[in-house]
Design an enzyme around this catalytic site. Structure first.
Site, mmCIF file in Angstrom:
data_model
loop_
_atom_site.group_PDB
_atom_site.id
_atom_site.type_symbol
_atom_site.label_atom_id
_atom_site.label_comp_id
_atom_site.label_asym_id
_atom_site.label_seq_id
_atom_site.Cartn_x
_atom_site.Cartn_y
_atom_site.Cartn_z
ATOM 1 N N ALA A 1 0.820 -1.209 0.000
ATOM 2 C CA ALA A 1 0.000 0.000 0.000
ATOM 3 C C ALA A 1 0.858 1.265 0.000
ATOM 4 C CB ALA A 1 -0.938 -0.017 1.205
ATOM 5 N N HIS A 2 0.175 2.410 -0.042
ATOM 6 C CA HIS A 2 0.876 3.681 -0.171
ATOM 7 C C HIS A 2 1.772 3.981 1.029
ATOM 8 C CE1 HIS A 2 -3.058 5.789 1.416
ATOM 9 N NE2 HIS A 2 -2.554 4.963 2.290
#
Length: 338
Positions: free
Chosen positions: A237-238
C-alpha cells in the site's frame, strides 16, 4: 550452455572432489539426474537419495562429501551455489533489440538503441529507459518514468507516471507499479477520494512477482529497497517502506505507511497493519497478523495451528472464555495469598 565442474567451482567459490573436467549442461533433482546433470543437497531429509544418484556431480557441504558416489562441488551454502550454477546454465532469454512496429513511443522519451520494446507497448512522454531495458508485449510506461539499465519487464506490466525502477529489476506479468493508494476521507458518511501525489521508488536488483500491486505514495513516496524479492499477488500500500534484501511471499498484504526493515522474511498470506515499524532481521511465519510494531529481531507467529474440526470448535469456545478464566484464577490466587 556447458561448463566443466572446475569452471563452476571458480564461479561459486567452491572446491571440486572428483573429476574437475566433468562436463555439466543441466540441473536436475538427485532422483532424476543423469549423465551431464548436476544436482544439489541442502537438507538431511534428502540424503537418502544421494547414494543412488546418477548425476554427474552434486553440490553439497563438506560434511556430506564422503556419502557422495560421484564428483562433488563442495561449498558452504549449496542452495546459493545451485542458484549461481543454474543461472549460468539457464541464462534469461533476451528479446532482440529494437521497437516493434505496433508500439507507441512518444517523441520526448529517451530510448537507447540497446532497448527492446515489444508489441503493443506504450512509452509515454519524458520516459527515460537506460541501456539494455526490455519491455515485454503490452507494457504501459506512463509519463516521466525512469527504468534503470538491464531491467526486464514481462508482458502487460504497467508503470504509472513518475515512478522509478532501478537497475537489473525483473518484473513479471500483470504487475502494477504506481496505482493510486487507497486514500479516502469520510465526510458525514460520504467517502471523498484523496489525490495520491507520491511516487514508487524501486531500488536495484529487485524482483516483483506476477500480479503484484505497489501503490504510489499519498504525499511522500512508497520505497522498495535494493535486492527486495516480492512473490506473486502481493499488495504493497501507499507510503510503505521495504528495507533492502527483504523477501515477501505470496498473498501478503502490507497496509499503508508500514515500515519494514532490512533482511526480513515475510511468509505467505501475512497481514501487516498500517503505520507500524518492523526492525531488521525479522521473520514472520505464514498467515500471521502483525497488528503492532516489532522492535526486536527474531521469529514471530500468530494464529492457531490446524486441528480436527471437533477439537477446534471446543477450543474456539474456550478461547472466548479466557478472560473470564483469567479473572477467576486471579481471584483464587489472591485468596491464597499469592
Amino acid at each position: 550452455m556447458k561448463y566443466t565442474l572446475q569452471e563452476l567451482a571458480e564461479h561459486t567459490g567452491g572446491q571440486v572432489v572428483g573429476d574437475p573436467q566433468t562436463v555439466i549442461e543441466r540441473v536436475a533433482t538427485l532422483t532424476r539426474a543423469d549423465s551431464g546433470a548436476i544436482s544439489f543437497l541442502t537438507s538431511a531429509a534428502y540424503r537418502q537419495y544421494l547414494a543412488n544418484t546418477s548425476a554427474s556431480a552434486v553440490i553439497l557441504r563438506e560434511g556430506d562429501a564422503s556419502h557422495c558416489p560421484v564428483s562433488a562441488l563442495i561449498v558452504d551454502n549449496p542452495h546459493a551455489a545451485y542458484a549461481r550454477v543454474a543461472s549460468l546454465l539457464y541464462p534469461p532469454v533476451i528479446p532482440p533489440v529494437g521497437i516493434h512496429p505496433s508500439a507507441v513511443v512518444e517523441e520526448s522519451a529517451t530510448v537507447p538503441e540497446s532497448v527492446s520494446i515489444g508489441a503493443n507497448c506504450y512509452v509515454g512522454a519524458d520516459v527515460r529507459l537506460e541501456e539494455g531495458v526490455s519491455l515485454g508485449p503490452g507494457c504501459i510506461i506512463e509519463a516521466a518514468v525512469h527504468i534503470g539499465a538491464n531491467s526486464r519487464l514481462a508482458a502487460n506490466v504497467t508503470v504509472l507516471h513518475e515512478c522509478q525502477i532501478g537497475q537489473q529489476a525483473v518484473i513479471h506479468s500483470g504487475v502494477v507499479i504506481g496505482g493510486d493508494g487507497f486514500g479516502q476521507a469520510n465526510d458525514q458518511g460520504v467517502w471523498l477520494k484523496i489525490p495520491q501525489i507520491g511516487r514508487v521508488i524501486i531500488g536495484d536488483d529487485v524482483e516483483i512477482g506476477a500480479n503484484t500491486a505497489i501503490d504510489r505514495g499519498a504525499i511522500e513516496d512508497t520505497v522498495i529497497g535494493d535486492n527486495v524479492k516480492l512473490d506473486n499477488l502481493i499488495q504493497v500500500a501507499h507510503n510503505v517502506h521495504l528495507g533492502a534484501h527483504t523477501v515477501v511471499a505470496a498473498a501478503t498484504a502490507i497496509a499503508g505507511s508500514a515500515r519494514i526493515g532490512k533482511h526480513c522474511t515475510i511468509a505467505g498470506m501475512v497481514g501487516i497493519a498500517g503505520h507500524i515499524e518492523i526492525v531488521d532481521n525479522v521473520t514472520i511465519t505464514a498467515m500471521s497478523i502483525v497488528s503492532h510494531s516489532i522492535r526486536e529481531p527474531g521469529v514471530y507467529s500468530s494464529g492457531t495451528t490446524l486441528e480436527p474440526n471437533k477439537l477446534w470448535r471446543k477450543n474456539a469456545v474456550r478461547f472466548k472464555q479466557l478472560d473470564e478464566m483469567a479473572k477467576r484464577i486471579k481471584t483464587l490466587e489472591s485468596r491464597q495469598g499469592k
